[in-house]
Design a protein around this motif. Structure first.
Motif, PDB file in Angstrom:
ATOM      1  N   TRP A  82      55.814 -39.073  16.014  1.00 54.33           N
ATOM      2  CA  TRP A  82      56.247 -38.121  17.026  1.00 54.33           C
ATOM      3  C   TRP A  82      57.760 -38.215  17.213  1.00 54.33           C
ATOM      4  CZ3 TRP A  82      52.104 -35.408  18.452  1.00 54.33           C
ATOM      5  CH2 TRP A  82      50.862 -36.010  18.439  1.00 54.33           C
ATOM      6  N   SER A  83      58.372 -37.082  17.453  1.00 52.05           N
ATOM      7  CA  SER A  83      59.725 -37.082  17.983  1.00 52.05           C
ATOM      8  C   SER A  83      59.596 -37.450  19.453  1.00 52.05           C
ATOM      9  CB  SER A  83      60.365 -35.700  17.839  1.00 52.05           C
ATOM     10  OG  SER A  83      60.520 -35.390  16.469  1.00 52.05           O
ATOM     11  N   VAL A  84      60.664 -37.986  20.031  1.00 50.64           N
ATOM     12  CA  VAL A  84      60.595 -38.485  21.396  1.00 50.64           C
ATOM     13  C   VAL A  84      61.768 -37.942  22.205  1.00 50.64           C
ATOM     14  CG1 VAL A  84      60.450 -40.565  22.822  1.00 50.64           C
ATOM     15  CG2 VAL A  84      59.612 -40.632  20.469  1.00 50.64           C
ATOM     16  N   ALA A  85      61.462 -37.361  23.347  1.00 49.13           N
ATOM     17  CA  ALA A  85      62.494 -36.989  24.310  1.00 49.13           C
ATOM     18  C   ALA A  85      62.415 -38.011  25.440  1.00 49.13           C
ATOM     19  CB  ALA A  85      62.262 -35.579  24.836  1.00 49.13           C
ATOM     20  N   ILE A  86      63.543 -38.620  25.777  1.00 46.31           N
ATOM     21  CA  ILE A  86      63.589 -39.639  26.822  1.00 46.31           C
ATOM     22  C   ILE A  86      64.555 -39.173  27.902  1.00 46.31           C
ATOM     23  CG2 ILE A  86      64.152 -42.037  27.365  1.00 46.31           C
ATOM     24  CD1 ILE A  86      63.570 -42.646  24.348  1.00 46.31           C
ATOM     25  N   ASN A  87      64.059 -39.156  29.135  1.00 45.33           N
ATOM     26  CA  ASN A  87      64.880 -38.767  30.276  1.00 45.33           C
ATOM     27  C   ASN A  87      64.651 -39.800  31.371  1.00 45.33           C
ATOM     28  OD1 ASN A  87      66.355 -37.541  32.253  1.00 45.33           O
ATOM     29  ND2 ASN A  87      65.079 -35.720  32.413  1.00 45.33           N
ATOM     30  N   GLY A  88      65.548 -40.785  31.452  1.00 45.38           N
ATOM     31  CA  GLY A  88      65.351 -41.886  32.391  1.00 45.38           C
ATOM     32  C   GLY A  88      64.123 -42.682  31.994  1.00 45.38           C
ATOM     33  N   SER A  89      63.145 -42.767  32.894  1.00 43.36           N
ATOM     34  CA  SER A  89      61.906 -43.500  32.585  1.00 43.36           C
ATOM     35  C   SER A  89      60.806 -42.581  32.067  1.00 43.36           C
ATOM     36  CB  SER A  89      61.420 -44.254  33.822  1.00 43.36           C
ATOM     37  OG  SER A  89      61.030 -43.335  34.837  1.00 43.36           O
ATOM     38  N   GLN A  90      61.121 -41.324  31.826  1.00 42.88           N
ATOM     39  CA  GLN A  90      60.130 -40.363  31.352  1.00 42.88           C
ATOM     40  C   GLN A  90      60.222 -40.173  29.836  1.00 42.88           C
ATOM     41  OE1 GLN A  90      57.802 -39.099  33.554  1.00 42.88           O
ATOM     42  NE2 GLN A  90      58.835 -40.534  34.917  1.00 42.88           N
ATOM     43  N   VAL A  91      59.058 -40.134  29.189  1.00 44.87           N
ATOM     44  CA  VAL A  91      58.962 -39.947  27.747  1.00 44.87           C
ATOM     45  C   VAL A  91      58.130 -38.703  27.472  1.00 44.87           C
ATOM     46  CG1 VAL A  91      58.046 -40.917  25.605  1.00 44.87           C
ATOM     47  CG2 VAL A  91      59.050 -42.416  27.312  1.00 44.87           C
ATOM     48  N   THR A  92      58.575 -37.878  26.540  1.00 40.82           N
ATOM     49  CA  THR A  92      57.788 -36.738  26.081  1.00 40.82           C
ATOM     50  C   THR A  92      57.619 -36.872  24.581  1.00 40.82           C
ATOM     51  OG1 THR A  92      58.719 -35.344  27.824  1.00 40.82           O
ATOM     52  CG2 THR A  92      57.615 -34.218  25.993  1.00 40.82           C
ATOM     53  N   TRP A  93      56.366 -36.855  24.133  1.00 44.00           N
ATOM     54  CA  TRP A  93      56.046 -36.956  22.704  1.00 44.00           C
ATOM     55  C   TRP A  93      55.992 -35.541  22.153  1.00 44.00           C
ATOM     56  CZ3 TRP A  93      56.578 -41.839  21.588  1.00 44.00           C
ATOM     57  CH2 TRP A  93      56.216 -42.818  22.509  1.00 44.00           C
ATOM     58  N   MET A  94      56.791 -35.271  21.112  1.00 40.27           N
ATOM     59  CA  MET A  94      56.930 -33.928  20.573  1.00 40.27           C
ATOM     60  C   MET A  94      56.513 -33.855  19.106  1.00 40.27           C
ATOM     61  SD  MET A  94      58.364 -32.311  23.174  1.00 40.27           S
ATOM     62  CE  MET A  94      58.942 -30.836  22.363  1.00 40.27           C
ATOM     63  N   SER A  95      55.797 -32.791  18.767  1.00 44.19           N
ATOM     64  CA  SER A  95      55.531 -32.468  17.363  1.00 44.19           C
ATOM     65  C   SER A  95      56.302 -31.194  17.059  1.00 44.19           C
ATOM     66  CB  SER A  95      54.032 -32.248  17.134  1.00 44.19           C
ATOM     67  OG  SER A  95      53.618 -31.023  17.719  1.00 44.19           O
ATOM     68  N   GLU A  96      56.181 -30.713  15.850  1.00 44.55           N
ATOM     69  CA  GLU A  96      56.847 -29.457  15.510  1.00 44.55           C
ATOM     70  C   GLU A  96      56.280 -28.298  16.311  1.00 44.55           C
ATOM     71  OE1 GLU A  96      57.101 -28.849  11.308  1.00 44.55           O
ATOM     72  OE2 GLU A  96      57.973 -30.828  10.987  1.00 44.55           O
ATOM     73  N   ALA A  97      55.033 -28.438  16.809  1.00 49.25           N
ATOM     74  CA  ALA A  97      54.404 -27.389  17.603  1.00 49.25           C
ATOM     75  C   ALA A  97      54.849 -27.423  19.064  1.00 49.25           C
ATOM     76  CB  ALA A  97      52.884 -27.519  17.524  1.00 49.25           C
ATOM     77  N   GLY A  98      55.487 -28.515  19.496  1.00 51.20           N
ATOM     78  CA  GLY A  98      55.925 -28.622  20.885  1.00 51.20           C
ATOM     79  C   GLY A  98      55.448 -29.910  21.519  1.00 51.20           C
ATOM     80  N   GLU A  99      55.371 -29.914  22.840  1.00 52.13           N
ATOM     81  CA  GLU A  99      54.988 -31.105  23.584  1.00 52.13           C
ATOM     82  C   GLU A  99      53.526 -31.464  23.332  1.00 52.13           C
ATOM     83  OE1 GLU A  99      54.414 -32.532  28.192  1.00 52.13           O
ATOM     84  OE2 GLU A  99      56.024 -31.115  27.762  1.00 52.13           O
ATOM     85  N   GLU A 100      53.293 -32.736  22.999  1.00 51.81           N
ATOM     86  CA  GLU A 100      51.937 -33.218  22.729  1.00 51.81           C
ATOM     87  C   GLU A 100      51.469 -34.226  23.779  1.00 51.81           C
ATOM     88  OE1 GLU A 100      49.992 -32.046  20.376  1.00 51.81           O
ATOM     89  OE2 GLU A 100      51.462 -30.913  19.228  1.00 51.81           O
ATOM     90  N   GLY A 101      52.403 -34.758  24.557  1.00 48.81           N
ATOM     91  CA  GLY A 101      52.043 -35.721  25.581  1.00 48.81           C
ATOM     92  C   GLY A 101      53.270 -36.190  26.323  1.00 48.81           C
ATOM     93  N   HIS A 102      53.020 -37.013  27.334  1.00 48.83           N
ATOM     94  CA  HIS A 102      54.124 -37.518  28.142  1.00 48.83           C
ATOM     95  C   HIS A 102      53.752 -38.888  28.694  1.00 48.83           C
ATOM     96  CE1 HIS A 102      51.348 -35.554  30.912  1.00 48.83           C
ATOM     97  NE2 HIS A 102      51.719 -36.482  31.774  1.00 48.83           N
ATOM     98  N   GLY A 103      54.742 -39.583  29.204  1.00 49.73           N
ATOM     99  CA  GLY A 103      54.483 -40.889  29.786  1.00 49.73           C
ATOM    100  C   GLY A 103      55.648 -41.385  30.603  1.00 49.73           C
ATOM    101  N   LYS A 104      55.416 -42.522  31.243  1.00 46.50           N
ATOM    102  CA  LYS A 104      56.435 -43.180  32.051  1.00 46.50           C
ATOM    103  C   LYS A 104      56.645 -44.587  31.512  1.00 46.50           C
ATOM    104  CE  LYS A 104      57.827 -44.540  36.598  1.00 46.50           C
ATOM    105  NZ  LYS A 104      57.813 -44.246  37.989  1.00 46.50           N
TER     106      LYS A 104
END
Length: 113
Positions: A82-104
C-alpha cells in the motif's frame, strides 16, 4: 462547455503529493502500533516491530518497506503493498483505486504483543 474538463482536472485531489516516502513510512510506523479499519477486512490493531514482524492479539505477519510502499504478508496469503498517507498520528492506506483503509498511530506496543 469547453472549460468543464480543465476545471474538473483542477478540482481532482492529488493524492500522489500527499503520499509518504519510504523513509517517512519507516519513521512513523516502525516500532509503533496502528489501530484502524480496512475496507476489505474490517478492524485491525498491529504492532510493526523493528525486526520486520507484525504482532497482533490473535495473528502475526511480516512487513517491509519497498520503495515508497509498505508491504504486508500474513500466513500463506500473497504479499500486499500500500501507499501510505500520514498526517500526524493518522494513517491512510492507499491503492491505485483510492483509499483502502485508515488507522491511528499509537506509540510503542501498548497491546504488549
Amino acid at each position: 462547455m469547453r472549460y468543464i474538463l480543465p476545471l474538473l482536472l483542477l478540482a481532482t485531489p492529488g493524492f500522489a503529493a500527499d503520499l509518504a516516502t519510504g523513509d517517512a513510512i519507516r519513521a512513523a510506523l516502525v516500532g509503533n502500533t496502528v489501530t484502524g479499519s480496512m475496507s476489505a477486512s474490517g478492524g485491525y490493531a498491529e504492532f510493526y516491530a523493528p525486526d520486520g514482524s507484525i504482532r497482533a492479539a490473535d495473528y502475526t505477519g511480516a512487513w517491509a518497506v519497498k520503495g515508497n510502499k509498505m508491504c504486508f504478508t500474513y500466513g500463506q496469503d500473497p504479499e500486499v503493498c500500500w501507499s501510505v498517507a500520514i498526517n500526524g498520528s493518522q494513517v491512510t492506506w492507499m491503492s491505485e483505486a483510492g483509499e483502502e483503509g485508515h488507522g491511528k498511530i499509537k506509540p510503542g506496543n501498548p497491546g504488549g504483543w
